[in-house]
Design a protein around this motif. Structure first.
Motif, PDB file in Angstrom:
ATOM      1  N   PRO A   9       0.828  -1.209   0.000  1.00 24.78           N
ATOM      2  CA  PRO A   9       0.000   0.000   0.000  1.00 24.78           C
ATOM      3  C   PRO A   9       0.860   1.256   0.000  1.00 24.78           C
ATOM      4  O   PRO A   9       1.918   1.306   0.623  1.00 24.78           O
ATOM      5  CB  PRO A   9      -0.785  -0.127   1.309  1.00 24.78           C
ATOM      6  N   SER A  10       0.450   2.257  -0.727  1.00 20.45           N
ATOM      7  CA  SER A  10       1.131   3.544  -0.718  1.00 20.45           C
ATOM      8  C   SER A  10       0.168   4.600  -0.206  1.00 20.45           C
ATOM      9  O   SER A  10      -1.011   4.586  -0.546  1.00 20.45           O
ATOM     10  CB  SER A  10       1.627   3.908  -2.119  1.00 20.45           C
ATOM     11  N   LYS A  11       0.679   5.469   0.634  1.00 17.58           N
ATOM     12  CA  LYS A  11      -0.160   6.475   1.258  1.00 17.58           C
ATOM     13  C   LYS A  11       0.269   7.854   0.784  1.00 17.58           C
ATOM     14  O   LYS A  11       1.455   8.157   0.706  1.00 17.58           O
ATOM     15  CB  LYS A  11      -0.044   6.395   2.788  1.00 17.58           C
ATOM     16  N   ALA A  12      -0.703   8.695   0.475  1.00 19.11           N
ATOM     17  CA  ALA A  12      -0.426  10.038  -0.019  1.00 19.11           C
ATOM     18  C   ALA A  12      -0.704  11.059   1.069  1.00 19.11           C
ATOM     19  O   ALA A  12      -1.690  10.972   1.785  1.00 19.11           O
ATOM     20  CB  ALA A  12      -1.270  10.344  -1.247  1.00 19.11           C
ATOM     21  N   ARG A  13       0.205  12.010   1.208  1.00 23.41           N
ATOM     22  CA  ARG A  13       0.010  13.168   2.077  1.00 23.41           C
ATOM     23  C   ARG A  13       0.294  14.404   1.234  1.00 23.41           C
ATOM     24  O   ARG A  13       1.370  14.507   0.646  1.00 23.41           O
ATOM     25  CB  ARG A  13       0.967  13.092   3.272  1.00 23.41           C
TER      26      ARG A  13
END
Length: 603
Positions: free
Chosen positions: A396-400
């Protein structure tokens, strides 16, 4: 274009800071490294620019003038059992670029009645627009603290007038960072610079003001426990409570009973019990702990302890922060230079077109660049270059999303500070954290620096602001700009003026690698088909919203350890005077940078 060697141990895509650190660490151990970047400059999303170059670069990005299509693969470059996976950016991380010019091209010198320096800096301390008179003449009614102008006061020259042509004419003297950072005086990144001897390329300036805002006014933060106790309005009872609180921060082992009682409390509730003066309380929460009232007490104490331990390292009552001379955008080049010294090859304006993956082992065996096949054992790339084929629920990749602003101003926002002689002078560099009404823990971070850090001409200041995005960068940050500064063409009431500003959003993705490994070749093939990232591909992130670079260092170390387990990370680089060409009569240097018969002191 000169043809590259056909084989490297590691190919690194990008010259951002984590990529360059990994390349330097591997090259230092005589690993063959190839570092490619499609840009014409070093740094990627960490870069620093001259003013004209920054405007051109951001405008180009917003127009999407980058290669998002890629090249067709030459099947003759593939072997049996190999597939070519296109490597290209899936998105542009910088969006919503807006520029605002606050000065006119036809501004000329005018006869402006000068104000006393005391009045100018008194007014610059106000954060709220309501605290400042709307006209150029300030009202003294009800303001007991104003220092009046006296006949004996030395005349202050009128504020210098600027046109935007004046600003552009100084473009080459600006060094503006896409991702500005500070260093804690005792942080791990500074230790790495020192122990590896990369510090010989770098210089720092002490940040001489740390501040926050309390009731619409910019308030300086003390740099030591003793200075905290000198806060006005502290009663003997307050000081006793504060002694216990500081003891809990610095030596929690001595206050186990109190720590146990406070361990389940929020910081706001705990400070309510202490009943400290509001200014001191806000300073502790907003600028020292850099948190909110909802932060747990143990976490807040940890942050306060770090702040106080970093204070005073370079002299009594000195701040905990260092500002990098020339800006943090230079650091990717410092590490890329180390890589080059030890045999690494860097190529700008060139990128990886395809990764060649073995379907049997699910590993990258080579990359294709400019129709050349280059064999490699490892591939390092930024998150935005990860192909859709390699994305799965296991990674999973998380964006901020961050909102960022870069400003050019004519005076310092911060109150005047004392120099070594005890005399007050304009602040050279400062850090401020402003609490947000929505309680976001990052808050609004502000860093300001002057020509003493070699990032702008003498008549200017550079100010950076950033926060976690709620909307577009301009919508998020312009309200803070308008409270702290005034547009240059407005009334001249002594507040610092903003001459130019640019706003942009930055989308940062982080990559979580799975620890699951295929147990056999057959499993590996099925893993590749299921969309798992190849086992020898390492992903690095772009700049975060943190004030320092310790997260970058941790990520770089983790990537290096996975590629070269058990090997030392970036051993000390010998200085030119320590390199021995004839080793017959002199001790040689080992991989750690030490002589075989003696240790070399770090200088």
């Amino acid at each position: 274009m000169e043809e590259l060697p056909k084989e490297f141990e590691t190919v690194v895509l990008g010259t951002g800071l984590p990529e360059s650190i990994v390349a330097a660490a591997a090259s230092r151990l005589d690993k063959s490294i190839l570092q490619l970047d499609q840009n014409t400059f070093y740094g990627r999303d960490w870069a620093g620019f001259r003013l004209k170059e920054l405007r051109e670069y951001l405008s180009t990005l917003i127009q999407n003038k980058f290669d998002a299509v890629g090249r067709a693969v030459d099947e003759n470059l593939l072997k049996d059992g190999e597939v070519a996976v296109p490597i290209r950016p899936s998105h542009c991380p910088i969006t919503n670029f807006e520029e605002k010019i606050y000065v006119k091209d036809d501004v000329s010198e005018t006869d402006i009645a000068p104000q006393s320096r005391q009045e100018r800096y008194r007014r610059s301390r106000h954060f709220s627009g309501s605290s400042v008179a709307s006209s150029g003449t300030s009202s003294t009614q009800g303001d007991e603290s104003r220092t009046p102008t006296t006949p004996e006061a030395p005349p202050v020259p009128p504020r210098k007038q600027f046109s935007f042509d004046d600003v552009l004419a100084e473009s080459k003297k600006f060094s503006l960072d896409l991702a500005p950072k500070l260093f804690w005086s005792n942080d791990k990144f500074v230790d790495l610079l020192t122990t590896s001897n990369v510090s010989r390329y770098a210089s720092f300036r002490l940040v001489n003001s740390v501040a926050t805002t309390v009731e619409g006014r910019i308030t300086s933060v003390p740099f030591s426990q003793s200075a905290i106790f000198q806060y006005e309005g502290l009663s003997p009872s307050d000081k006793r409570k504060l002694v216990k609180f500081m003891t809990m921060c610095m030596d929690p082992g001595k206050m186990q009973e109190q720590m146990q009682a406070a361990s389940q409390m929020k910081l706001g509730a705990y400070l309510d019990k202490l009943q400290l003066p509001n200014t001191l309380r806000k300073s502790l929460v907003n600028a020292v702990a850099m948190c909110t009232d909802q932060t747990s007490v143990p976490e807040a104490l940890k942050r306060i302890r770090r702040f106080l331990q970093a204070c005073g390292r370079y002299g009594a009552n000195t701040s905990p922060f260092l500002f990098p001379v020339f800006g943090s955008g230079e650091y990717p080049q410092y590490f890329a230079r180390v890589s080059a010294i030890f045999g690494g090859i860097q190529c700008l304006s060139r990128t990886v077109d395809h990764a060649v993956v073995s379907t049997s082992s699910n590993k990258v065996t080579a990359v294709i660049s400019n129709h050349e096949r280059i064999a490699c054992e490892n591939l390092v790339l930024p998150t935005e270059y990860v192909p859709d084929e390699w994305k799965s629920s296991n990674h999973p990749s998380k964006a901020r999303i961050l909102s960022r602003a870069i400003l050019i101003t004519d005076h310092s926002i911060f109150p005047r500070v004392k120099n070594d002689n005890g005399e007050k002078q304009a602040c050279d560099s400062g850090f401020m954290r402003i609490a947000r009404e929505d309680g976001d823990e990052l808050g609004v971070l502000l860093v300001e620096a002057s020509h003493t850090a070699d990032i702008c001409p003498a008549d200017y200041r550079v100010v950076y602001l950033w926060m976690n995005a709620k909307s577009s960068a301009r919508a998020d940050l312009e309200p803070y700009v308008e409270r702290l500064l005034e547009p240059f063409q407005h009334d001249r009431d002594g507040m610092p003026k903003v001459l130019w500003a640019c706003y942009h959003n930055y989308e940062r993705w982080t990559w979580a690698e799975t620890t699951e490994q295929p147990s056999a070749a057959g499993d590996a093939g099925r893993s590749a088909a299921a969309g798992k990232i190849p086992a020898n591909v390492r992903v690095v992130s772009g700049p975060s919203g943190s004030i320092d670079l310790e997260d970058v260092l941790e990520e770089s170390k983790a990537v290096f350890e996975k590629m070269y387990p058990g090997l030392p990370f970036l051993p000390r680089i010998p200085g030119p005077d320590e390199i021995v060409l004839d080793t017959s009569d002199s001790p040689s240097l080992d991989q750690s940078g030490n002589k075989e018969s003696e240790n070399i002191e770090n200088v």
